[in-house]
Design an enzyme around this catalytic site. Sequence first.
Site, PDB file in Angstrom:
ATOM      1  CG  ASP A   1       0.603  12.228   7.032  1.00  0.00           C
ATOM      2  OD1 ASP A   1       1.133  13.333   7.036  1.00  0.00           O
ATOM      3  OD2 ASP A   1       1.257  11.181   6.817  1.00  0.00           O
TER       4      ASP A   1
ATOM      5  CD  GLU B   1      -0.412  18.808   6.712  1.00  0.00           C
ATOM      6  OE1 GLU B   1       0.071  18.355   7.755  1.00  0.00           O
ATOM      7  OE2 GLU B   1       0.205  18.839   5.625  1.00  0.00           O
TER       8      GLU B   1
ATOM      9  CG  HIS C   1       9.977  22.624   3.958  1.00  0.00           C
ATOM     10  ND1 HIS C   1       9.633  21.520   4.712  1.00  0.00           N
ATOM     11  CD2 HIS C   1       9.515  22.378   2.702  1.00  0.00           C
ATOM     12  CE1 HIS C   1       8.995  20.646   3.947  1.00  0.00           C
ATOM     13  NE2 HIS C   1       8.908  21.141   2.721  1.00  0.00           N
TER      14      HIS C   1
ATOM     15  CB  SER D   1       8.635  17.646  12.629  1.00  0.00           C
ATOM     16  OG  SER D   1       9.365  17.269  13.783  1.00  0.00           O
TER      17      SER D   1
ATOM     18  CE  LYS E   1      12.660  22.921  12.071  1.00  0.00           C
ATOM     19  NZ  LYS E   1      12.136  21.740  11.378  1.00  0.00           N
TER      20      LYS E   1
HETATM   21  N1  LIG Z   1       7.685  25.952   0.761  1.00  0.00           N
HETATM   22  C1  LIG Z   1       7.517  25.750   2.057  1.00  0.00           C
HETATM   23  N2  LIG Z   1       7.988  26.649   2.958  1.00  0.00           N
HETATM   24  C2  LIG Z   1       7.838  26.454   4.275  1.00  0.00           C
HETATM   25  N3  LIG Z   1       7.224  25.354   4.803  1.00  0.00           N
HETATM   26  C3  LIG Z   1       6.740  24.436   3.968  1.00  0.00           C
HETATM   27  C4  LIG Z   1       6.862  24.571   2.557  1.00  0.00           C
HETATM   28  N4  LIG Z   1       6.289  23.491   1.990  1.00  0.00           N
HETATM   29  C5  LIG Z   1       5.818  22.717   3.000  1.00  0.00           C
HETATM   30  N5  LIG Z   1       6.084  23.284   4.185  1.00  0.00           N
HETATM   31  C6  LIG Z   1       5.720  22.838   5.536  1.00  0.00           C
HETATM   32  O1  LIG Z   1       6.870  22.378   6.214  1.00  0.00           O
HETATM   33  C7  LIG Z   1       6.428  21.439   7.148  1.00  0.00           C
HETATM   34  C8  LIG Z   1       7.563  20.619   7.660  1.00  0.00           C
HETATM   35  O2  LIG Z   1       8.392  21.474   8.364  1.00  0.00           O
HETATM   36  P1  LIG Z   1       9.943  21.200   8.472  1.00  0.00           P
HETATM   37  O3  LIG Z   1      10.537  21.528   7.151  1.00  0.00           O
HETATM   38  O4  LIG Z   1      10.355  22.136   9.564  1.00  0.00           O
HETATM   39  O5  LIG Z   1      10.093  19.773   8.823  1.00  0.00           O
HETATM   40  C9  LIG Z   1       5.411  20.651   6.386  1.00  0.00           C
HETATM   41  O6  LIG Z   1       4.551  20.054   7.301  1.00  0.00           O
HETATM   42  P2  LIG Z   1       3.959  18.585   6.985  1.00  0.00           P
HETATM   43  O7  LIG Z   1       5.108  17.655   6.962  1.00  0.00           O
HETATM   44  O8  LIG Z   1       3.051  18.410   8.139  1.00  0.00           O
HETATM   45  O9  LIG Z   1       3.253  18.696   5.679  1.00  0.00           O
HETATM   46  C10 LIG Z   1       4.726  21.708   5.512  1.00  0.00           C
HETATM   47  O10 LIG Z   1       3.544  22.200   6.104  1.00  0.00           O
HETATM   48 MG   LIG Z   2       3.308  20.211   9.270  1.00  0.00          MG
HETATM   49 MG   LIG Z   3       1.770  17.816   4.944  1.00  0.00          MG
HETATM   50 MG   LIG Z   4       1.479  17.154   8.502  1.00  0.00          MG
END
Ligand SMILES: Nc1ncnc2c1ncn2[C@@H]1O[C@H](COP(=O)(O)O)[C@@H](OP(=O)(O)O)[C@H]1O
Ligand SMILES: [Mg+2]
Ligand SMILES: [Mg+2]
Ligand SMILES: [Mg+2]
Length: 386
Positions: free
Chosen positions: A76, A99, A263, A287, A290
């Site tokens: 990252d 980020e 998430h 990510s 999707k």
């Molecule tokens: N409680 C929460 N609710 C929604 N999104 C969240 C979360 N905690 C973290 N995320 C976000 O969910 C992203 C990943 O999305 P997904 O679940 O669709 O794969 C993470 O990105 P990063 O992996 O870049 O930190 C983060 O920003």
């Molecule tokens: Mg993200």
């Molecule tokens: Mg992150």
């Molecule tokens: Mg990220």
Amino acid sequence: MNYRFLSSINSYSFHFCLPFIPATTRRSMSLAYTTEKQFAISAVRRACLLTSSVFNKLVKNETLVKGDKSPVTVGDFSAQAVISSMLHRAFPDDPIVGEEDAADLRAESGASLRDRIVELANEALTAELVIGDIAEWGIGPGSEQSVDNLLDAIDRGNHEGGRSGRMWTIDPIDGTKGFLRGEQYAVCLALIVDAQVQVGVLGCPNLPLNLSKPDEDKGCLFVAVKGQGAQQLKLTGTDPAPLMMSPYTPSSFSFLESVEAAHSSHSTSSRISAILGLTQPPIRMDSQAKYGCLARGDGGAYMRMPTGVGYKEKIWDHATGSLLVTESGGVITDSRGLPLDFGLGRTLGENYGVIATVKDAHAKLLSAVQEVVKQEQEEAKKSKAS
Ligand SMILES: Nc1ncnc2c1ncn2[C@@H]1O[C@H](COP(=O)(O)O)[C@@H](OP(=O)(O)O)[C@H]1O
Ligand SMILES: [Mg+2]
Ligand SMILES: [Mg+2]
Ligand SMILES: [Mg+2]
């Protein structure tokens, strides 16, 4: 890292996607954001090669847990350092909403991580590319950067965002949890101008070109420019294909949702699915991959309903994806039916979830979403009262 490969794909992509055009001609071309689009493709590809190579060598102490308990890896940090350094060279005046920040790397305890990031970022930044007028575009191999320059590059992602002007947003690895599992993740870069996403590029090194053939060709690049449509290419730069969502077909319609139940509320989306009478199970994937899948016709809707109070969605998690949706025949809103607002700062503001689907399914989906939101609010009231 296979830089021969990087050289060839960049060279190929430039000839394939945008044949060599003298700068004077290019400037007079009517298509908006041509340079930014080509820059974003190049930067995302370079970062994807870095992240792919890092994954194979990742060792335990190359991952940190951030203040919000989420993971961040050397991948990252170094991918953000690379994209941000390239941006600084190509568009020095453009602010960046990224980020990651370098605070943990500047601490004494971050020394070994820092060394590794400097090594990885410089390897990627200085790799030889064989491309016509790339220097003129501010794209291509640069000189090795000092530790301080690279930490500063990461920290240039600290812009607060806002309603006016140009800004880039970087998610160097979206779906870090998926990346660590060897599953889906995406390198995401978008240009936002006056709160509107104008250019978005998503690199998905682990994503099959065809979801039904998961063991065949992997590595997808999704590209969208506002008003100019969206495309999928192989990560190698070949086979560009316009993206168009599938029309609404109830028998094959399914939700694309997060793997992580923390998430995106799986229970909320399963209630919505029941109201719509969907027969297909959700496709769970980490990510913004999707969004790329939705745009090319996989599944039927991107579904992300809040799991609790407090979390605010970040602009870098949705900027590229939202443009892919609207440029491939879809609509993206929150659960109130309102558009996502990229002008509020680093976040999308209070969290009403995200739903995205093909135009002819949106009203139907939104009404089911609103019915479930109401049910859940009533249940919450009842349980509070009892
Ligand atoms: N409680 C929460 N609710 C929604 N999104 C969240 C979360 N905690 C973290 N995320 C976000 O969910 C992203 C990943 O999305 P997904 O679940 O669709 O794969 C993470 O990105 P990063 O992996 O870049 O930190 C983060 O920003
Ligand atoms: Mg993200
Ligand atoms: Mg992150
Ligand atoms: Mg990220």
